[in-house]
Design a protein around this motif. Structure first.
Motif: not given
Lengths: 301, 335, 531
Positions: B171, B174, C212, C219, C221, C239, C241
């Motif tokens: 993660l 990005y 975002v 994911v 964001r 975030v 996940a």
């Protein structure tokens, strides 16, 4: 995988000789013989499961949760291969699991073999539009990845062992139908069939008594493949929660229940999978031997 | 040749219609009612229920729904997911690259290892190499891959800590994903370490997915090779004193590749089935997992069109393989 | 194309932040994918965590860790004496989020509030069907469609709701996720551009975090909303996940791939508690699981029979075997974290001998019954089948033969509402707004018969108390009424109350400021992370 190669026409009266010849070639393949012995042992184990298993596979011992196998620290000889999350004896579950796997294999192969033979005979023997329609339907079934189709079928029929077996039988049946049809087309115009026809044999008799016995070799090979395939698919469905339902000691279902322990209790994850692998391997070894023994083309080379 | 292609295509049309019937039919007889599932324990008033059924078009006769479905399909409309309210096609297209990337890596592993192993085993028939690799291939062929995946996770992620547990990339990274293939996108992003991260996430799942195709291809290559090596023309070439390398490389290998290519093509269906299990184990956001989730959520339109799209892809790949086969082997065309 | 630009812009922002002060990032291993980012059409907590709790805010909010209502977008409110008119004064100067797909030109006003509700309740609102087939389950489920008579704009910052009848839980409904306030300006713009469906993919709200990017099933964001009207979040980036497998979530948490996760597998809880790098928070969930008898079918219409069965079942054994310590025995129909929970009530004791006697006294011999076990896992019931098997064994001890039946989940929900249903059904409820009315009125009121009242139970005294409590806005008064109602419930025993499950939240020691919500939502606006 299975090349559909028609056997040569046998001379009548040589059955015993054929068997002897078959055994001669089968024995050549050591792996196949090992596979066969293992398989026989497995069948005996499945039949005698209630006598062999040290515990009831469903009874929970709430004082012995996730006990490791006896050779590990904390293991006891009371539970040779340890216990699962609710205190059931893994060894006993594995022994009883053999029953389910063999049962699944037998049922699936029987349904799909019988269904496939009838459909394939009809298609091959009658030809024309009947053949056309049947083979398109088989194409449709084969166009779907087998596990996906089985998954949707089970969702339609409802999760459970019986429905999983039906679903797997349906998706594996087209292979038999295609093989039978190909073999029938190959045999249909041979002299001995012609002779039988001229002699006035009925359609049923022609299909089942005259043609079928001569198409059996590739079907037997395919049946062994389907047997092991059925065990794998049923385990996969069990793993996805769509096959046998807990607390049934089916190996795939045991794996599904054990998944959350992968980093804590290796034995609950490793052992059922190993049982599946070894069983399927033994059957495939046997299948290889059968193919070699029944397939004259390979004998020659 | 054109006649051959047209002939194959004419087979496809009834098959495809059959597939739509199966996809539509199966899904519509799934027990359970998506509208009731949406409401859960709360339940809904009969009026609201009827209203929902009408809005989703479930209240009309089934043949009418089917025709409507076909009509929409012809216009490229695969329906909308009941759960996400997104067009099924766009969900499919977002998730498909993940599956494709995985399947692609798997098939490369399978071919790159399987073909040479098969050839070598055939050439050295009966040697320890032949016996070991073919035993290994049979083990691979017998492998319950969902269990194999768990074992690899336990060993490489749990004990050694070498590979990540799940997902496609760390993660920390990005970046935009224009192609949807994490390996390519990570390179395009220019971020340091991104490619390595994507690759390390891909290793275990592709090994798991490659296992069965690898075994099948190795075995198939070996037996195809053996067969070709026994043919008269190879024996003749040998007898004429051509170097063994030339015999194997030019004559035998090329002819042996015909059944091998077919085998590789047939593995596409196997890969799709394997993707269902592999993606479930590795939380890989692809279409296999998407289908499993949608089946359990009774998301009719997704299951329906997902089945259709997957079967369509398998069918097209098989067609291409078929054509390729006809191209390499002219005998087939006339049969 | 647009998504790509979004990502590019966002990565530029991240790069900028990374260049300057180290950005604080919190990674949350969420349990599933959100269905969408507009909270109104959905009912799943997973969706709300990803949309309403991060991106949006509401007129009133639940104070962290409680079900008490505090001002949100509404600074204050007044309720008319007849309980029919609710007038909200909006907070001035509240800005909608500025993203690369939308820049607001005006602050939040009454139009946005009216739009947020009107689009759900009014079929003629052009945005009612902005995605074909969309429906507003919570709006109708909570009865707002029949409750609200009108919503009027008094002035730019004042909105008046008029109800058809007094309804005290109404205020709590406005704190719920579906009541999130959306931007009318943004909706109008999308509608004009013919891209109304983007409303669900590119959300704009007034909440602590702004959207975002979302990579499907992988994911989500967010970044902190710089214009947030409340206390600015301590973290810069949030975030999600998405990790559906509980064991994998735990593994990622241990590997610090994420810092906080919900719903650990019961099997992992001890291990996670023992990990020195982790902290485990826990609290009883706002839920209840029950076995509902059909009180209209003999012999279960006899309270003695129901009591006897209640006394025959060993609930602690169920908690031990099925919940493995992740639940507590329930005695009331509402969970202990809820106001008005009557702790003075004594549960029916486990006493098979007395139970046998009571059955005999009621003249019931050789009782055959069915137990319905649901086919799915729910927050309040991890394994109904196993629970039913334990009940079956307990009942056998007092000479009652029980058969376990099950149906596909949708069927189960439908068939169990049937007034003539044969057998007792295992089911449960998870609270929506922390109001006792949301449990007792939904599950046990007379007009729920043939619907969500699975016991098909109607008790006039009990109903009178509920009605009175719903018409009163004084909380102290309501508390008393609900406490009395629980006494009647226990005497009449329409259910065997089984359990309230415990909710666990393991997190890294570096995470501070996390408060568990009794409503089961996950909110990160006050969370900080130390290095």
């Amino acid at each position: 995988m299975a090349d559909a190669t028609a056997t040569n026409t046998p001379a009548p009266g040589t059955r015993r000789q054929m068997l002897a010849e078959f055994w001669f070639y089968f024995r050549e393949n050591r792996g196949a013989v090992y596979g066969m012995w293992f398989f026989i042992a497995l069948v005996i184990m499945a039949i005698l499961a209630p006598l062999l298993a040290p515990h009831d596979p469903i009874i929970q011992d709430r004082s012995a949760l996730l006990v490791p196998p006896f050779w590990e620290d904390g293991g006891t000889t009371n539970y040779l291969l340890g216990t699962d999350a609710v205190g059931r004896d893994i060894l006993s579950r594995l022994i009883f699991g053999a029953r389910y796997s063999l049962f699944i294999g037998i049922v699936v192969v029987t349904i799909s073999l019988v269904g496939g033979i009838v459909i394939g005979l009809v298609a091959g023997f009658f030809g024309g539009w009947i053949d056309m329609v049947i083979m398109r339907v088989m194409d449709v079934i084969l166009a779907f990845p087998s596990l996906l189709l089985a998954l949707v079928l089970v969702a339609v029929l409802g999760p459970g062992l019986t429905n999983a077996m039906i679903a797997i039988a349906i998706v594996s049946q087209p292979h038999f139908a295609r093989l039978t049809r190909a073999a029938v087309l190959g045999e249909k115009n041979r002299e001995y069939v012609m002779a039988a026809r001229v002699a006035g044999a009925g359609k049923m008799r022609l299909m089942f008594r005259t043609i079928l016995p001569n198409c059996l070799a590739p079907l037997i090979v395919q049946a062994t493949l389907s047997f092991s395939g059925a065990i794998l698919d049923a385990a996969a469905l069990g793993f996805l929660g769509m096959g046998a339902q807990p607390p049934t000691p089916e190996w795939g279902t045991m794996l599904a229940e054990a998944r959350e322990f992968i980093l804590r209790a290796w034995w609950v994850v490793t052992l059922p999978g190993l049982a599946i692998l070894v069983t399927v391997l033994a059957i495939n070894l046997m299948g290889d031997g059968l193919r070699d023994a029944l397939d004259p083309k390979l004998k020659r080379s | 040749m054109i006649k051959f292609i047209l002939g194959r295509l004419s087979y496809l049309i009834p098959t495809f219609i059959g597939i739509t019937i199966v996809a539509f039919g199966f899904v519509r007889i799934l027990p359970g009612d998506p509208v009731l599932l949406m409401a859960g324990e709360r339940g809904m008033t009969p009026e609201h229920y009827a209203d929902m059924m009408q809005r989703l078009g479930f209240d009309r006769p089934i043949w009418q729904q089917y025709l409507e479905y076909l009509w929409k399909l012809l216009h490229g409309n695969f329906g909308d997911s009941i759960v996400t309210k997104q067009p099924v096609l766009s969900d499919f297209l977002t998730l498909f690259p993940a599956t494709l990337e995985l399947a692609f890596c798997a098939i490369i592993i399978a071919v790159v290892i399987g073909v040479p192993v098969g050839v070598l085993a055939a050439l050295k028939r009966g040697s320890w190499f032949d016996q070991t690799t073919m035993t290994a291939a049979l083990v691979g062929y017998s492998m319950p891959i969902f269990w194999w995946g768990l074992l690899l996770i336990i060993f490489f992620s749990g004990i050694l800590g070498w590979t990540p547990v799940s997902g496609r990339i760390s993660l920390l990274y990005y970046f935009p994903t224009p192609t949807g293939f994490m390996l390519i996108d990570s390179l395009l992003s220019g971020q340091k370490g991104a490619f390595a991260s994507a690759a390390s996430h891909l290793v275990l799942p592709s090994i798991v997915l490659a296992t069965i195709p690898l075994a099948v291809i190795a075995r198939q290559t070996r037996s195809a090779m053996l067969e070709v090596l026994g043919e008269d023309y190879v024996r003749t070439a040998r007898a004429k004193g051509l170097s063994p390398r030339r015999v194997v490389g030019v004559h035998a290998l090329r002819n042996a590749m015909i059944p091998v290519i077919t085998t590789i093509g047939l593995q596409v269906g196997v890969l799709m089935a394997g993707a269902i299990l592999t993606e479930t184990i590795f939380s890989w956001p692809g279409i296999g997992k998407w289908m499993v989730d949608s089946i359990s959520r009774r998301d009719y339109p997704v299951v329906q069109s997902g089945l259709l799209l997957i079967a369509g892809i398998v069918m097209i790949v098989n067609l291409v393989v078929d054509l390729l086969y006809g191209l390499i082997n002219p005998r087939i065309r006339h049969s | 194309m647009k998504l790509r630009n979004t990502l590019l812009a966002a990565s530029a922002v991240m790069a900028m932040l990374a260049g300057g002060v180290q950005a604080k990032t919190l990674v949350y291993c969420s349990e599933g994918s959100p269905e969408g980012f507009d909270p109104a059409p959905y009912t799943a907590g997973t969706t709300f965590d990803a949309s309403s709790r991060t991106i949006y805010s509401r007129l009133v909010e639940f104070a962290p860790g409680t079900t008490n209502l505090v001002p949100g977008l509404a600074e204050s409110w007044t309720i008319s004496d007849d309980g029919l008119e609710y007038t909200f004064k909006l907070r001035p100067g509240v800005k909608f989020q500025t993203t690369d797909y939308f820049t607001p030109t005006r602050d939040l006003n009454a139009d946005d509030v009216i739009f947020s509700f009107d689009r759900q309740g009014n079929k003629d609102n052009p945005f009612n069907q902005y995605v074909p087939g969309v429906s507003y389950e919570y709006y109708t489920g909570m009865g707002l469609d029949s409750m609200i008579k009108s919503i009027e704009k008094v002035d730019d910052l004042t909105v008046k709701f008029t109800l058809n009848a007094p309804n005290a839980p109404f205020l709590a409904d406005l704190g719920m996720d579906f009541a999130s306030i959306v931007s009318k300006e943004y909706a109008d713009k999308l509608m004009a551009e013919g891209k109304a469906a983007d409303f669900n993919n590119q959300p704009i709200g007034t909440g602590p975090f702004q959207f975002v990017a979302y990579q499907k099933d992988a994911v989500i964001r967010y970044k902190a909303n710089p214009d947030y009207f409340g206390t600015k979040p301590h973290i810069d980036d949030l975030v999600f996940a998405i990790t559906t497998d509980a064991a994998v979530r735990a593994q990622k948490l241990r590997a610090n791939e994420c810092q906080i996760m919900p719903y650990p597998a019961p099997a992992d809880i001890d291990g996670l508690k023992a990990d020195p790098n982790l902290t485990m928070m826990e609290q009883p969930g706002l839920n209840v699981a029950y076995l509902a008898y059909n009180t209209q079918v003999a012999p279960f219409d006899d309270v003695r029979v129901r009591k006897a069965l209640n006394m025959a079942i060993n609930k602690q054994a169920i908690i031990d075997a099925v919940f493995q310590g992740t639940g507590i025995v329930a005695k009331n129909p509402i969970p202990p974290t809820m106001w008005s929970y009557n702790d003075a009530i004594k549960d029916d004791p486990y006493d098979p001998e007395a139970a046998k006697q009571m059955l005999a006294d009621a003249g019931v011999t050789d009782l055959h019954m069915k137990i319905w076990a649901m086919p799915v896992q729910r927050p309040y019931m991890p394994n109904a089948r196993r629970t039913a098997e334990l009940m079956q064994a307990d009942l056998a001890k007092i000479g009652v033969t029980a058969d376990i039946v099950s149906y596909e989940w949708g069927e189960y929900l439908k068939k169990s509402t049937d007034v003539n249903r044969d057998g007792a059904v295992i089911l449960g409820w998870t609270g929506d707004n922390g109001d006792p009315d949301n449990f007792m009125n939904v599950l046990l009121s007379c007009n729920g018969i043939g619907g969500s009242n699975r016991a098909q139970w109607c008790d006039k005294d009990f109903q009178a108390l509920l009605d009175k409590a719903a018409a009163t806005s004084d909380v102290a008064e309501r508390t008393k009424l609900y406490e009395q109602a629980q006494v009647i419930f226990k005497e009449q025993a329409p259910w065997l109350t089984i359990d309230h499950s415990t909710v666990f939240m393991p997190m890294s020691n570096k995470v501070t400021g996390y408060v568990m919500s009794p409503l089961g939502s996950h909110d990160f606006s006050n969370v900080d992370i130390t290095e």
